[in-house]
Scaffold this active site. Structure first.
Site, PDB file in Angstrom:
ATOM      1  N   ASP A   1       2.421   1.512  -0.956  1.00 55.35           N
ATOM      2  CA  ASP A   1       3.156   2.647  -0.395  1.00 55.35           C
ATOM      3  C   ASP A   1       4.152   2.136   0.635  1.00 55.35           C
ATOM      4  O   ASP A   1       3.925   1.086   1.255  1.00 55.35           O
ATOM      5  CB  ASP A   1       2.205   3.604   0.343  1.00 55.35           C
ATOM      6  CG  ASP A   1       1.151   4.165  -0.573  1.00 55.35           C
ATOM      7  OD1 ASP A   1       1.397   4.227  -1.780  1.00 55.35           O
ATOM      8  OD2 ASP A   1       0.075   4.511  -0.046  1.00 55.35           O
TER       9      ASP A   1
HETATM   10  N1  URA Z   1      -3.959   2.395  -1.622  1.00 55.83           N
HETATM   11  C1  URA Z   1      -3.141   3.196  -0.916  1.00 55.83           C
HETATM   12  O1  URA Z   1      -3.515   4.302  -0.552  1.00 55.83           O
HETATM   13  N2  URA Z   1      -1.922   2.753  -0.616  1.00 55.83           N
HETATM   14  C2  URA Z   1      -1.448   1.549  -0.985  1.00 55.83           C
HETATM   15  O2  URA Z   1      -0.309   1.196  -0.677  1.00 55.83           O
HETATM   16  C3  URA Z   1      -2.307   0.736  -1.729  1.00 55.83           C
HETATM   17  C4  URA Z   1      -3.558   1.179  -2.039  1.00 55.83           C
END
Ligand code: URA
Length: 232
Positions: free
Chosen positions: A102
């Site tokens: 993310d």
């Molecule tokens: N899980 C998440 O919630 N975000 C990420 O970026 C990776 C795994």
């Protein structure tokens, strides 16, 4: 080796995109136009994409990057935000991010010119473990919440598989999952009543982020790459 796999290993495109390239009639093996991605080829075949020779697999590079927050993990961003690829000025190499983090998640992400390697490390069937450290709200995290995360929780897109979870502090968890669903760790923590404040990926399989500074990258050794692939 299957033609699509060969093209992906040579850095032409991801495995799936390589299949499409073949089906679209853009690939010749020796002089023959081939549209079957499963066609068997080897190093002795001369392979051409759009009339240009494709160099064989073996020129693989893999970089580890410590992604800062605010950087997107796609190769390009229509909104013009910085991308992980733009942080890594690898001259003349077309690199693909291996999986996604993310925008607000920091930590370990791999980039490679080897579409086959990217496939092996991200396809759910290979179940490559990924380890995250989360700082969460509403501390302290109780044993009940930790146990629920370990067993698996019911998310909108189905239950999560069992995870390895260590409580590192009142508001800190280390979570290893073998799946890679969208925002999975954030959603898991939220489900047990602890929304995530900060999330960092600290390992992919055997490969640890270590002390690589935020925003920096390093090229993996062939031995590190082989070790990563051995578990997938
Ligand atoms: N899980 C998440 O919630 N975000 C990420 O970026 C990776 C795994």
């Amino acid at each position: 080796m299957r033609l699509a796999k060969y093209l992906a290993s040579a850095g032409v495109a991801s495995r799936r995109a390589s299949e499409e390239v073949v089906r679209a009639g853009r690939v010749r093996v020796d002089q023959e136009l081939v549209t079957d991605p499963a066609r068997d080829v080897d190093e002795t075949d001369a392979i051409f994409l759009d009339g240009k020779p494709v160099k064989g697999p073996g020129s693989r590079v893999v970089y580890a990057l410590n992604k800062p927050a605010g950087v997107v993990s796609t190769a390009r961003d229509p909104q013009g935000r910085p991308t992980v690829v733009s942080l890594l000025a690898a001259d003349g190499l077309r690199l693909y991010p291996v999986g996604r983090l993310d925008i607000d998640t920091t930590g370990l992400i791999l980039l490679t010119n080897d579409g086959e390697l990217a496939y092996r490390l991200t396809h759910p069937k290979y179940e490559v473990p990924k380890t995250y450290r989360a700082v969460v709200e509403r501390a302290p995290v109780r044993t009940r919440a930790v146990d629920a995360l370990r067993r698996g929780v019911e998310l909108q897109d189905g239950p999560t598989a069992p995870a390895t979870v260590h409580k590192l502090g009142a508001d800190r968890l280390e979570i290893t999952i073998h799946e890679g669903r969208k925002r999975q760790v954030r959603r898991m923590c939220e489900f047990v009543g602890h929304p995530v404040k900060r999330l960092e990926r600290v390992a992919i399989g055997s490969l640890e982020l270590g002390d690589l500074p935020e925003g920096s990258n390093r090229r993996l050794t062939e031995q590190e790459v082989e070790r990563l692939l051995a578990i997938s």
